[in-house]
Design an enzyme around this catalytic site. Structure first.
Site, mmCIF file in Angstrom:
data_model
loop_
_atom_site.group_PDB
_atom_site.id
_atom_site.type_symbol
_atom_site.label_atom_id
_atom_site.label_comp_id
_atom_site.label_asym_id
_atom_site.label_seq_id
_atom_site.Cartn_x
_atom_site.Cartn_y
_atom_site.Cartn_z
ATOM 1 N N ASP A 155 8.061 43.030 -11.966
ATOM 2 C CA ASP A 155 8.312 42.127 -10.756
ATOM 3 C C ASP A 155 9.044 40.830 -11.321
ATOM 4 O O ASP A 155 8.632 40.401 -12.468
ATOM 5 C CB ASP A 155 7.381 41.778 -9.624
ATOM 6 C CG ASP A 155 6.887 42.956 -9.098
ATOM 7 O OD1 ASP A 155 7.404 44.140 -8.887
ATOM 8 O OD2 ASP A 155 5.651 42.909 -8.737
ATOM 9 N N GLU A 156 9.919 40.294 -10.691
ATOM 10 C CA GLU A 156 10.727 39.012 -10.895
ATOM 11 C C GLU A 156 9.567 37.781 -11.325
ATOM 12 O O GLU A 156 9.675 37.393 -12.433
ATOM 13 C CB GLU A 156 11.435 38.411 -9.834
ATOM 14 C CG GLU A 156 12.020 37.138 -10.167
ATOM 15 C CD GLU A 156 13.018 36.230 -8.984
ATOM 16 O OE1 GLU A 156 13.612 35.626 -9.126
ATOM 17 O OE2 GLU A 156 12.952 37.182 -7.846
#
Length: 340
Positions: free
Chosen positions: A141-142
């Site tokens: 995820d970011e």
């Protein structure tokens, strides 16, 4: 079996065990290529025995096997020259592992995303004199930091995809969460699906896909009436936002993860939109040699302020053996600790 990259082809020297096997069987077993992909290779006459196009039922002899094409390809992203190069922790002719900083995407979702890990990987490939398509095997995820696995060519991509599907790629995370887990160690097996009310969010739901996360509590800390726990988490499946969703469902959201109930705490630096989840270790059997590849990376600088709470725990982890493994040490701002 000796597998080498030579220009825009894969050069395969079969070992004694492969002699007498059908070429198609060798490609689907020893090289772990999907049957449909192998049929395409034969149809396009990209499989050679010596210098002669092979058929699926030809028998492997002492001649070298060649797979043409599928190595030299465009990067797949543009305008990568203006971004920093990726920090590569391990690399060989077939795969490499990159340290992802928190706060950047794995790949662009639109033209506005001009600094993603894909751009940085393309920059690194160019600096090595390699023209290869940027192929991530899994995602983070970011806001998550740490190890991301990449395939160096189309053949390795297929083999690594199979290894991931067969759960032979081991991914271990460190997570800092709010609260106290119900047990010192356990396995969370709860189905995950999309949250119909919030775009981009997931939730535990009976109609979701099976998801399994193992966890171990490494330490706890209390501050101003609040408890925080440091966890080791190991994925058994790879659903989107899996660790974040599972821990939030147990009432222990990850620090800094505002999408799933977490919040900032004193000492936590997340200027880069990071959350307190770090892919600290990646381990897998090499797709061609079978040798174990293990890569570890230290925690990013954003963890510095809160890790003093667990300094003794982290020191013990850095100095103690966990089977054949050693954990990353307390962060020093750069990644280190590479083993293969």
């Amino acid at each position: 079996m000796n597998v080498q990259v030579q220009g825009d082809m894969l050069l395969i020297q079969p070992d004694r065990r492969a002699l007498g096997s059908e070429v198609a069987r060798l490609l689907t077993t020893a090289l772990a290529l999907p049957e449909g992909f192998v049929r395409t290779l034969f149809h396009q006459q990209r499989v050679l025995l010596g210098a002669v196009p092979a058929t699926p039922t030809d028998l492997v002899g002492k001649s070298k096997l060649r797979l043409t094409g599928g190595v030299v390809e465009p990067y797949g992203v543009d305008d990568w020259g203006a971004v920093p190069m990726a920090e590569v922790l391990h690399a060989d002719d077939h795969l490499f592992v990159v340290n992802k900083p928190p706060g950047i995407l794995i790949h662009p979702g639109g033209a506005e995303d001009r600094d993603t890990l894909a751009h940085r990987v393309a920059h690194w490939l160019y600096a090595q004199g390699l023209e290869r398509k940027v192929r991530h095997v899994h995602r983070l995820d970011e806001g998550t930091s740490g190890c991301v696995l990449y395939a160096a060519h189309a053949y390795a991509a297929r083999a690594l995809d199979r290894a991931l599907a067969e759960r032979r790629i081991e991914r271990t995370y460190l997570a800092l969460v709010h609260g106290r887990l119900p047990q010192r160690q356990g396995r969370i097996e709860l189905r995950i699906g999309r949250d119909r009310h919030v775009a981009g969010k997931y939730r535990v739901t009976r109609s979701g896909k099976p998801a399994s996360t193992e966890y171990w509590v490494l330490g706890e800390h209390s501050q101003r009436g609040h408890t925080f726990s440091l966890l080791e988490c190991r994925l058994q499946t790879g659903r989107t936002h899996q660790i974040r969703v599972h821990l939030n469902h147990l009432g222990c959201p990850i620090v800094g993860d505002t999408l799933y109930g977490g919040h900032r705490v004193l000492g936590w630096r997340n200027e880069s939109s990071g959350i307190a989840l770090h892919a600290a270790r990646l381990a897998l059997p090499h797709p061609y040699t079978g040798e174990q590849v293990t890569v570890r990376v230290d925690l990013p600088a954003s963890w510095q302020g809160v890790l003093q709470w667990f300094a003794r725990t982290m020191a013990e982890m850095a100095g103690a053996k966990r089977g054949d493994d050693e954990w990353p040490s307390i962060p020093r701002g750069t990644a280190r600790g590479i083993e293969s």
